[in-house]
Design an enzyme around this catalytic site. Structure first.
Site, PDB file in Angstrom:
ATOM      1  CG  ASN A 180      -1.872  -1.186   1.218  1.00 44.47           C
ATOM      2  OD1 ASN A 180      -2.402  -1.546   0.178  1.00 44.47           O
ATOM      3  ND2 ASN A 180      -2.104  -1.785   2.373  1.00 44.47           N
TER       4      ASN A 180
ATOM      5  CG  HIS B 163       4.624  -1.942   5.388  1.00 46.42           C
ATOM      6  ND1 HIS B 163       4.375  -0.596   5.580  1.00 46.42           N
ATOM      7  CD2 HIS B 163       3.410  -2.545   5.418  1.00 46.42           C
ATOM      8  CE1 HIS B 163       3.076  -0.401   5.731  1.00 46.42           C
ATOM      9  NE2 HIS B 163       2.460  -1.568   5.627  1.00 46.42           N
TER      10      HIS B 163
HETATM   11  P1  AMP Z   1      -0.646  -0.862   5.852  1.00 43.70           P
HETATM   12  O1  AMP Z   1      -2.140  -0.635   5.924  1.00 43.70           O
HETATM   13  O2  AMP Z   1      -0.221  -1.384   4.507  1.00 43.70           O
HETATM   14  O3  AMP Z   1       0.117   0.366   6.300  1.00 43.70           O
HETATM   15  O4  AMP Z   1      -0.347  -2.040   6.850  1.00 43.70           O
HETATM   16  C1  AMP Z   1       0.064  -1.850   8.169  1.00 43.70           C
HETATM   17  C2  AMP Z   1       0.096  -3.214   8.807  1.00 43.70           C
HETATM   18  O5  AMP Z   1       0.863  -3.132   9.991  1.00 43.70           O
HETATM   19  C3  AMP Z   1      -1.285  -3.770   9.213  1.00 43.70           C
HETATM   20  O6  AMP Z   1      -1.523  -4.997   8.537  1.00 43.70           O
HETATM   21  C4  AMP Z   1      -1.172  -3.935  10.729  1.00 43.70           C
HETATM   22  O7  AMP Z   1      -1.847  -5.078  11.201  1.00 43.70           O
HETATM   23  C5  AMP Z   1       0.337  -4.036  10.921  1.00 43.70           C
HETATM   24  N1  AMP Z   1       0.823  -3.628  12.239  1.00 43.70           N
HETATM   25  C6  AMP Z   1       0.562  -2.484  12.902  1.00 43.70           C
HETATM   26  N2  AMP Z   1       1.211  -2.447  14.088  1.00 43.70           N
HETATM   27  C7  AMP Z   1       1.918  -3.603  14.151  1.00 43.70           C
HETATM   28  C8  AMP Z   1       2.803  -4.169  15.113  1.00 43.70           C
HETATM   29  N3  AMP Z   1       3.091  -3.530  16.280  1.00 43.70           N
HETATM   30  N4  AMP Z   1       3.365  -5.367  14.867  1.00 43.70           N
HETATM   31  C9  AMP Z   1       3.089  -6.025  13.718  1.00 43.70           C
HETATM   32  N5  AMP Z   1       2.260  -5.548  12.756  1.00 43.70           N
HETATM   33  C10 AMP Z   1       1.685  -4.358  12.973  1.00 43.70           C
END
Ligand code: AMP
Length: 135
Positions: free
Chosen positions: A85, A98
């Site tokens: 994203n 990421h």
């Molecule tokens: P995005 O919407 O592409 O920015 O994805 C962010 C991702 O980060 C989501 O799938 C969340 O579940 C994940 N996320 C947020 N905080 C954490 C965390 N502390 N550890 C692992 N994953 C996380």
């Protein structure tokens, strides 16, 4: 302010780490779309892919391939989605570039509204399983 992923990289926040190099880290997503859903993150905190240097982007792709292969092998050669994203309007919630690697075992139906929860101890077991395929 540092992103939540930078805090993970700096070990201020815990994670179930899958893989780490000098320039990337990969860890389990805390709220997965499928079990084994992993994030592959460059240590250089930028929001968008194009903000990385060519060298950083190349290293990120190499780590992505390494992690994706291990995930697939850990789930019996499962197919997987790779998702980025890139920016808020694309659904990015954490402004630190990421890649998501989302295992799609046979019969799995991807629905972005379906997030799973790991049971107690299951995240550690999942991490151990994937890491064993990196060796
Ligand atoms: P995005 O919407 O592409 O920015 O994805 C962010 C991702 O980060 C989501 O799938 C969340 O579940 C994940 N996320 C947020 N905080 C954490 C965390 N502390 N550890 C692992 N994953 C996380």
């Amino acid at each position: 302010m540092a992103s939540i992923f930078t805090k993970i990289i700096q070990q201020e926040i815990p994670c179930e780490k899958i893989y780490e190099t000098e320039s990337e880290i990969a860890f389990l997503d805390i709220s997965p779309w499928s079990y084994g859903h992993t994030l592959v993150v460059p240590k250089h905190e930028v929001a968008k892919l194009e903000e990385l240097s060519v060298e950083e982007a190349t290293a990120l792709m190499t780590s992505l391939q390494t992690v994706a292969r291990a995930i697939s092998n850990a789930y019996d050669g499962a197919d997987y989605k790779v998702l980025l994203n890139n920016g808020e309007n694309a659904g990015q919630e954490v402004p630190h570039v990421h890649f998501h690697v989302i295992p799609c075992p046979k019969g799995f139906f991807f629905n972005s509204r379906n997030r799973y929860n790991y049971a107690e101890g299951e995240m550690a077991q999942t991490g151990e399983k994937i890491r064993s395929f990196l060796k």
